[in-house]
Each structure stands twice: as C-alpha cells, then as structure tokens.
Motif scaffolding. Structure first.
Motif, PDB file in Angstrom:
ATOM      1  N   GLN A 262       0.864  -1.104   0.069  1.00  0.00           N
ATOM      2  CA  GLN A 262       0.145  -0.010   0.048  1.00  0.00           C
ATOM      3  C   GLN A 262       0.897   1.181   0.003  1.00  0.00           C
ATOM      4  O   GLN A 262       0.365   2.245  -0.207  1.00  0.00           O
ATOM      5  N   MET A 263       2.029   1.120   0.557  1.00  0.00           N
ATOM      6  CA  MET A 263       2.864   2.301   0.621  1.00  0.00           C
ATOM      7  C   MET A 263       3.844   2.397  -0.618  1.00  0.00           C
ATOM      8  O   MET A 263       4.057   3.575  -1.051  1.00  0.00           O
ATOM      9  N   ILE A 264       4.093   1.355  -1.231  1.00  0.00           N
ATOM     10  CA  ILE A 264       5.216   1.446  -2.278  1.00  0.00           C
ATOM     11  C   ILE A 264       4.362   1.805  -3.606  1.00  0.00           C
ATOM     12  O   ILE A 264       3.430   0.976  -3.902  1.00  0.00           O
ATOM     13  N   GLN A 265       4.855   2.614  -4.450  1.00  0.00           N
ATOM     14  CA  GLN A 265       4.331   2.911  -5.598  1.00  0.00           C
ATOM     15  C   GLN A 265       5.384   3.965  -6.491  1.00  0.00           C
ATOM     16  O   GLN A 265       6.201   4.434  -5.987  1.00  0.00           O
ATOM     17  N   ARG A 266       5.112   3.772  -7.561  1.00  0.00           N
ATOM     18  CA  ARG A 266       5.934   4.815  -8.590  1.00  0.00           C
ATOM     19  C   ARG A 266       5.332   6.082  -8.370  1.00  0.00           C
ATOM     20  O   ARG A 266       4.395   6.651  -8.066  1.00  0.00           O
ATOM     21  N   LEU A 267       6.605   7.193  -8.537  1.00  0.00           N
ATOM     22  CA  LEU A 267       6.292   8.559  -8.219  1.00  0.00           C
ATOM     23  C   LEU A 267       5.883   9.308  -9.219  1.00  0.00           C
ATOM     24  O   LEU A 267       6.117   8.938 -10.553  1.00  0.00           O
ATOM     25  N   ASN A 268       4.718  10.083  -8.901  1.00  0.00           N
ATOM     26  CA  ASN A 268       4.426  11.122  -9.870  1.00  0.00           C
ATOM     27  C   ASN A 268       5.147  12.213  -9.992  1.00  0.00           C
ATOM     28  O   ASN A 268       6.094  12.494  -9.314  1.00  0.00           O
ATOM     29  N   LEU A 269       4.571  13.212 -10.851  1.00  0.00           N
ATOM     30  CA  LEU A 269       5.316  14.390 -11.024  1.00  0.00           C
ATOM     31  C   LEU A 269       5.448  15.162  -9.871  1.00  0.00           C
ATOM     32  O   LEU A 269       6.893  15.584  -9.387  1.00  0.00           O
ATOM     33  N   ARG A 270       4.636  15.134  -9.019  1.00  0.00           N
ATOM     34  CA  ARG A 270       4.728  15.936  -7.815  1.00  0.00           C
ATOM     35  C   ARG A 270       5.960  15.211  -6.862  1.00  0.00           C
ATOM     36  O   ARG A 270       6.521  15.890  -6.133  1.00  0.00           O
ATOM     37  N   ALA A 271       5.688  14.085  -6.676  1.00  0.00           N
ATOM     38  CA  ALA A 271       6.415  13.210  -5.879  1.00  0.00           C
ATOM     39  C   ALA A 271       7.774  13.399  -6.295  1.00  0.00           C
ATOM     40  O   ALA A 271       8.891  13.727  -5.562  1.00  0.00           O
ATOM     41  N   GLY A 272       7.958  13.288  -7.599  1.00  0.00           N
ATOM     42  CA  GLY A 272       9.349  13.441  -7.978  1.00  0.00           C
ATOM     43  C   GLY A 272      10.022  15.044  -7.650  1.00  0.00           C
ATOM     44  O   GLY A 272      11.246  15.010  -7.623  1.00  0.00           O
ATOM     45  N   LEU A 273       9.159  16.128  -7.579  1.00  0.00           N
ATOM     46  CA  LEU A 273       9.886  17.495  -7.163  1.00  0.00           C
ATOM     47  C   LEU A 273      10.013  17.373  -5.978  1.00  0.00           C
ATOM     48  O   LEU A 273      11.026  17.870  -5.654  1.00  0.00           O
ATOM     49  N   TRP A 274       9.439  16.599  -4.932  1.00  0.00           N
ATOM     50  CA  TRP A 274      10.058  16.427  -3.584  1.00  0.00           C
ATOM     51  C   TRP A 274      11.144  15.802  -3.476  1.00  0.00           C
ATOM     52  O   TRP A 274      12.283  16.162  -2.650  1.00  0.00           O
ATOM     53  N   TRP A 275      11.367  14.852  -4.510  1.00  0.00           N
ATOM     54  CA  TRP A 275      12.881  14.190  -4.285  1.00  0.00           C
ATOM     55  C   TRP A 275      13.771  15.118  -4.733  1.00  0.00           C
ATOM     56  O   TRP A 275      14.930  15.134  -4.498  1.00  0.00           O
TER      57      TRP A 275
END
Length: 259
Positions: free
Chosen positions: A180-193
């Motif tokens: 439930q926690m593991i998933q591919r990053l979307n654009l916004r999540a990538g910006l946080w990285w």
C-alpha cells in the motif's frame, strides 16, 4: 495551491509514522487524498539524523563512542525498520532455492543465520566507517560539517529505494502493508525528491552530490540486476536492505570528502 500543500503534509506525516517510531495520530482509513508518502523518505532521513545526532554535543566523548550512540539512536528512532529488511532479505535471497521460496522466507518473522551475520557485519562496518569519518572530521574542528554529513547520509541513502521502485516491479506473496505504501512516483512526488537533492547540494556542494549520484546509480544497477535474477523484482525487505547498503556507500564517499 493550499490543497496541494495539505496533501503534501498528509503524505509527509504518513511517511514519518510509517518509517519511524515517532508517535503520530494518523487516520489510516481517511479518504482524504495525500501525496505518495514514500516520496518523503529523504526528509524522514533528515528527521532521523537530527534526532540521533545528540552525541555530537558531548565534545569529550571519543569518536567511537559517538558513532555507536548515533547509530543506536537512529535504530531506536526508526524501530530498526531498514535493518530488519536487510536481515530478512539476506535470509531469503541467500537461503532460498527458488524465487517463491526466497519470498516465503522473507515473510517469516524469524531471523536465520544469514540475517544475523548480515546484521552483525553491516553494523560493525558502519560503526568503523562512521568512527573513521568522525575522527577525520573532528581534526578540522567543524561540528557543522559532521552534522551536515550525518544528515546527508540518512537522506541520500533513502534515494536508492526510490530508484529501485522506479526501475523494478513489485513482487510479493499475497497482500502486504508495504504494497500500500510502495508505488511509482508521480510528477509532484518527483519534485519532492528534487527538493531533497537541492538540500544535499546546499549541505555538501555540487562535487560531492555528483559523486553520491554516480555511486548510488552504480550500486542501484548491481542491486537491481541481482534482485531481478533472484526474485524477479523487489519487495519491502529488499528496499530496506538497499537503504542499509546505501548508508555504507555514502559513508565511503564521506570519508573521501573529509580526507
């Protein structure tokens, strides 16, 4: 904009509650949208580093004692989350004969001989590397550089699980909470990285960031190929193992940085 920030905050709180033992009141069944919590792993690393850096305040302690207490404090803050993954992964990947058997062994809560040995050698090597780095850094007399390096280690090491998530398929026997926690990053999540990358750059400079990126990519390629061959992808335990290996790698780089 306000809605997006609220979703980010909820994602960060979920990440903090999942990957540490910090007591937070999270409504896991809430239908409220949130940014994928896994993308905040590098910032969870920052929190772990800050909470476990207190031995640096005791100036008359030896580097070895400071390193030991910093590591112990980090383990207490995270609940040995990643260390447990390392030991389970080693038991399964080395002890199993087929992908299915390896995954089944990893689901077993008991720790075998391969896991115990992996934990002992990982902890010992990390303590030695950290002690050496602290000793060399203390010669410069800069407490800030030591704290910055400790933050970088915990933040950057959590980049590697994110890299593996983007490049491999999730494999597991049955449903698990990790799924439930593991998933591919979307654009916004990538910006946080990307924001975590900027933070590391501010702490150690562009040259060290480049070294860390190259080293992590090479380690990620080796681990990715190995996991693909052994179990066909990754699961939660192998992500924890990758984080622990990345911590060792970052300490190697930091030793070169402080030399």
């Amino acid at each position: 904009m306000r809605t997006a920030l609220i979703e980010d905050w909820q994602g960060f709180l979920r990440s903090l509650a999942t990957y540490t033992r910090i007591p937070l009141n999270i409504d896991w069944d809430s239908p409220q949208k949130h940014t994928p919590s896994v993308c905040f792993l590098p910032f969870v690393g920052v929190i772990v580093a800050l909470l476990s850096a207190w031995p640096l305040l005791i100036g008359h302690w030896s580097a070895g004692l400071q390193a030991l207490l910093m590591m112990l404090s980090a383990v207490l803050v995270t609940g040995a989350f990643h260390e447990d993954g390392l030991m389970d992964a080693c038991d399964g990947l080395v002890g199993g004969w087929t992908p299915e058997q390896r995954l089944q062994i990893m689901k077993d809560s008991r720790v075998g001989s391969y896991g115990v040995l992996a934990g002992i050698f990982s902890f010992a090597l990390k303590w030695w590397l950290l002690s050496q780095w602290l000793t060399e850094a203390l010669w410069d007399g800069s407490q800030w550089s030591i704290l910055a390096g400790w933050i970088v280690m915990h933040s950057v090491a959590r980049w590697l699980p994110l890299l593996l998530m983007q490049s491999l398929s999730y494999v597991s026997q049955g449903q698990s909470k990790a799924q439930q926690m593991i998933q591919r990053l979307n654009l916004r999540a990538g910006l946080w990285w990307l924001a975590s990358l900027v933070l590391v750059w501010l702490l150690v400079g562009s040259a060290t960031v480049l070294e860390l990126l190259v080293a992590l990519i090479l380690l990620g390629l080796v681990i990715g190929c190995y996991l693909k061959r052994r179990i066909g992808g990754y699961n939660g335990d192998t992500l924890g193992a990758s984080e622990q290996l990345a911590e060792l790698l970052v300490l190697f780089v930091l030793l070169g940085w402080s030399a």
